[in-house]
Design a protein around this motif. Structure first.
Motif, PDB file in Angstrom:
ATOM      1  N   ALA A   1       0.841  -1.200   0.000  1.00 46.53           N
ATOM      2  CA  ALA A   1       0.000   0.000   0.000  1.00 46.53           C
ATOM      3  C   ALA A   1       0.873   1.246   0.000  1.00 46.53           C
ATOM      4  N   ILE A   2       0.360   2.281  -0.631  1.00 46.69           N
ATOM      5  CA  ILE A   2       1.026   3.587  -0.609  1.00 46.69           C
ATOM      6  C   ILE A   2       0.229   4.509   0.315  1.00 46.69           C
ATOM      7  N   CYS A   3       0.947   5.175   1.225  1.00 46.58           N
ATOM      8  CA  CYS A   3       0.297   6.050   2.211  1.00 46.58           C
ATOM      9  C   CYS A   3       0.838   7.466   2.072  1.00 46.58           C
ATOM     10  N   PRO A   4       0.229   8.259   1.188  1.00 48.41           N
ATOM     11  CA  PRO A   4       0.728   9.623   1.004  1.00 48.41           C
ATOM     12  C   PRO A   4       0.253  10.555   2.106  1.00 48.41           C
ATOM     13  N   GLY A   5       1.006  11.660   2.254  1.00 53.00           N
ATOM     14  CA  GLY A   5       0.516  12.814   3.007  1.00 53.00           C
ATOM     15  C   GLY A   5      -0.344  13.630   2.058  1.00 53.00           C
ATOM     16  N   THR A   6      -0.194  14.951   2.097  1.00 54.38           N
ATOM     17  CA  THR A   6      -1.034  15.808   1.252  1.00 54.38           C
ATOM     18  C   THR A   6      -0.379  16.011  -0.112  1.00 54.38           C
ATOM     19  N   VAL A   7      -1.113  15.612  -1.139  1.00 53.05           N
ATOM     20  CA  VAL A   7      -0.569  15.659  -2.506  1.00 53.05           C
ATOM     21  C   VAL A   7      -1.404  16.625  -3.343  1.00 53.05           C
ATOM     22  N   ASP A   8      -0.714  17.509  -4.042  1.00 54.78           N
ATOM     23  CA  ASP A   8      -1.415  18.470  -4.898  1.00 54.78           C
ATOM     24  C   ASP A   8      -2.109  17.715  -6.033  1.00 54.78           C
ATOM     25  N   SER A   9      -3.436  17.807  -6.080  1.00 50.17           N
ATOM     26  CA  SER A   9      -4.191  17.120  -7.137  1.00 50.17           C
ATOM     27  C   SER A   9      -5.472  17.921  -7.371  1.00 50.17           C
ATOM     28  N   PRO A  10      -6.139  17.689  -8.505  1.00 53.09           N
ATOM     29  CA  PRO A  10      -7.376  18.434  -8.770  1.00 53.09           C
ATOM     30  C   PRO A  10      -8.403  18.300  -7.638  1.00 53.09           C
ATOM     31  N   SER A  11      -8.524  17.111  -7.048  1.00 51.06           N
ATOM     32  CA  SER A  11      -9.548  16.965  -6.003  1.00 51.06           C
ATOM     33  C   SER A  11      -9.139  17.684  -4.717  1.00 51.06           C
ATOM     34  N   LEU A  12      -7.829  17.762  -4.441  1.00 59.72           N
ATOM     35  CA  LEU A  12      -7.386  18.505  -3.257  1.00 59.72           C
ATOM     36  C   LEU A  12      -7.721  19.991  -3.440  1.00 59.72           C
ATOM     37  N   ARG A  13      -7.436  20.493  -4.653  1.00 60.62           N
ATOM     38  CA  ARG A  13      -7.737  21.918  -4.911  1.00 60.62           C
ATOM     39  C   ARG A  13      -9.238  22.187  -4.760  1.00 60.62           C
ATOM     40  N   GLN A  14     -10.033  21.224  -5.242  1.00 65.38           N
ATOM     41  CA  GLN A  14     -11.494  21.373  -5.119  1.00 65.38           C
ATOM     42  C   GLN A  14     -11.914  21.374  -3.644  1.00 65.38           C
TER      43      GLN A  14
ATOM     44  N   ALA B   1       6.511   7.820  -8.753  1.00 66.76           N
ATOM     45  CA  ALA B   1       7.857   7.227  -8.686  1.00 66.76           C
ATOM     46  C   ALA B   1       7.864   6.053  -7.701  1.00 66.76           C
ATOM     47  N   LEU B   2       7.162   6.213  -6.573  1.00 69.72           N
ATOM     48  CA  LEU B   2       7.076   5.115  -5.601  1.00 69.72           C
ATOM     49  C   LEU B   2       6.275   3.947  -6.189  1.00 69.72           C
ATOM     50  N   ALA B   3       5.194   4.265  -6.886  1.00 68.55           N
ATOM     51  CA  ALA B   3       4.388   3.202  -7.514  1.00 68.55           C
ATOM     52  C   ALA B   3       5.231   2.446  -8.541  1.00 68.55           C
TER      53      ALA B   3
ATOM     54  N   ALA C   1      11.284  -6.714  -5.540  1.00 72.20           N
ATOM     55  CA  ALA C   1      10.847  -8.111  -5.417  1.00 72.20           C
ATOM     56  C   ALA C   1      10.813  -8.629  -3.970  1.00 72.20           C
ATOM     57  N   TYR C   2      11.575  -7.988  -3.076  1.00 68.86           N
ATOM     58  CA  TYR C   2      11.622  -8.476  -1.681  1.00 68.86           C
ATOM     59  C   TYR C   2      10.648  -7.728  -0.780  1.00 68.86           C
ATOM     60  N   THR C   3       9.788  -6.917  -1.383  1.00 68.17           N
ATOM     61  CA  THR C   3       8.891  -6.039  -0.610  1.00 68.17           C
ATOM     62  C   THR C   3       7.441  -6.458  -0.798  1.00 68.17           C
ATOM     63  N   THR C   4       6.812  -6.931   0.267  1.00 65.75           N
ATOM     64  CA  THR C   4       5.377  -7.238   0.174  1.00 65.75           C
ATOM     65  C   THR C   4       4.708  -7.062   1.535  1.00 65.75           C
ATOM     66  N   GLY C   5       3.441  -6.711   1.508  1.00 64.32           N
ATOM     67  CA  GLY C   5       2.668  -6.537   2.742  1.00 64.32           C
ATOM     68  C   GLY C   5       2.985  -5.244   3.474  1.00 64.32           C
ATOM     69  N   THR C   6       3.627  -4.304   2.796  1.00 67.18           N
ATOM     70  CA  THR C   6       4.064  -3.085   3.489  1.00 67.18           C
ATOM     71  C   THR C   6       3.109  -1.914   3.259  1.00 67.18           C
ATOM     72  N   ALA C   7       3.210  -0.943   4.174  1.00 71.47           N
ATOM     73  CA  ALA C   7       2.527   0.342   4.023  1.00 71.47           C
ATOM     74  C   ALA C   7       3.623   1.373   3.786  1.00 71.47           C
ATOM     75  N   GLN C   8       3.767   1.806   2.547  1.00 69.38           N
ATOM     76  CA  GLN C   8       4.859   2.712   2.178  1.00 69.38           C
ATOM     77  C   GLN C   8       4.440   4.157   2.430  1.00 69.38           C
ATOM     78  N   VAL C   9       5.062   4.765   3.435  1.00 71.53           N
ATOM     79  CA  VAL C   9       4.713   6.143   3.808  1.00 71.53           C
ATOM     80  C   VAL C   9       5.504   7.121   2.942  1.00 71.53           C
ATOM     81  N   ILE C  10       4.786   8.072   2.334  1.00 75.53           N
ATOM     82  CA  ILE C  10       5.417   9.104   1.495  1.00 75.53           C
ATOM     83  C   ILE C  10       4.661  10.397   1.805  1.00 75.53           C
TER      84      ILE C  10
END
Ligand code: NAD
Length: 249
Positions: free
Chosen positions: A173-186, A223-225, A234-243
């Motif tokens: 899983a990817i766990c972002p903080g606040t990312v600039d995106s159209p829905s955030l601006r909305q 880039a993380l995706a 290949a050695y990474t599974t079941g993780t919560a990747q914080v970005i």
């Protein structure tokens, strides 16, 4: 070319993180099936070499089943679709709660359940689920339904990783903080309107959550995706990747 010879399917690829990831995956040599509920947002993406645009409402179980029948091979599934409902527990309507669960969790489970056999038949692959720091990682004010569903995404991610590790499937899983995106601006515009405050003030509050002093970019999440999609992870599974720009420090 880190994703050469891989086929990747991305949901919510019309804008924001999903779109940036579709462009990045294609630039890395993948065949990308970019899907979104809004066909207009996909139009120009479909003209990009390596990207096939395909309208998909992830809430539409029949459309998901039809896509599953069409796809003959899949190496990477990026479940990016999600919806931010605002409000603390006392403000959460049944509609927001049900929509959040349906889009952020149930649709992710259903699409993955539909496409997983194809991935396994092809020898395995990488599933990437979009979560958030607003989940079991931290409690964020006014994000009751959202945080609950993103915590469920982390549970779903670990369950898939545990059950299918011996069939070549990785799931992170990817766990972002606040990312600039159209829905955030909305969201910033709507909150400013609702509270009768200047947009700049609301924007500053979102920024204040980020110790790095800026919002993340969709390209940084892409880039993380890309790393999680590629064999180098290949050695990474079941993780919560914080970005998260330092939010959880
Ligand atoms: P966004 O919210 O700006 O865009 C979402 C896209 O999803 C749109 O193109 C929309 O058409 C599509 N969509 C909506 N309903 C759909 C459906 N039923 N089926 C298919 N597509 C549908 O994009 P974003 O802000 O980059 O967010 C993408 C993901 O990242 C979400 O899961 C979100 O929760 C997560 N996330 C975002 C942030 C952020 O700050 N932007 C932070 C953490 C997590």
């Amino acid at each position: 070319m880190r994703l050469q010879h891989k086929t990747a399917l991305i949901t919510a690829a019309g804008q924001g993180i999903g779109r940036a990831t579709a462009l990045r995956f294609a630039a890395e040599g993948a065949r990308v099936i970019a899907t979104d509920i809004d066909a207009d947002k996909l139009r120009d993406l479909g003209d990009t070499p390596g990207i096939e645009a395909h309208r998909l409402d992830v809430l539409d179980a029949e459309a998901v089943a039809a896509l599953g029948n069409e796809l003959t091979s899949l190496d990477v599934l990026f479940n990016c679709a999600g919806y931010v409902a605002s409000g603390a527990l006392l403000e959460v309507s049944d509609t927001d709660w049900e929509r959040s669960l349906a889009l952020n969790v149930t649709a992710m489970l259903r699409l993955t359940r539909t496409l997983l056999p194809t991935m396994i038949a092809g020898g395995g692959g990488s599933i990437i689920n979009m979560a958030s720091v607003a989940s079991s990682l931290t409690g964020v004010p006014n994000r009751c339904a959202y945080g609950t569903t993103k915590a469920a995404v982390l549970g779903l991610t670990k369950s898939i990783a545990a059950d299918y590790i011996d069939r070549g499937i990785r799931c992170n899983a990817i766990c972002p903080g606040t990312v600039d995106s159209p829905s955030l601006r909305q969201r910033i515009r709507e909150q400013a309107e609702r509270q009768g405050r200047p947009e700049a003030e609301v924007h500053a509050e979102f920024l204040a959550r980020q110790p790095l002093g800026r919002l993340g970019t969709a390209e940084e999440i892409a880039a993380l995706a890309t790393y999680l999609a590629a064999d180098e992870s290949a050695y990474t599974t079941g993780t919560a990747q914080v970005i998260d720009g330092g939010w959880l420090i």
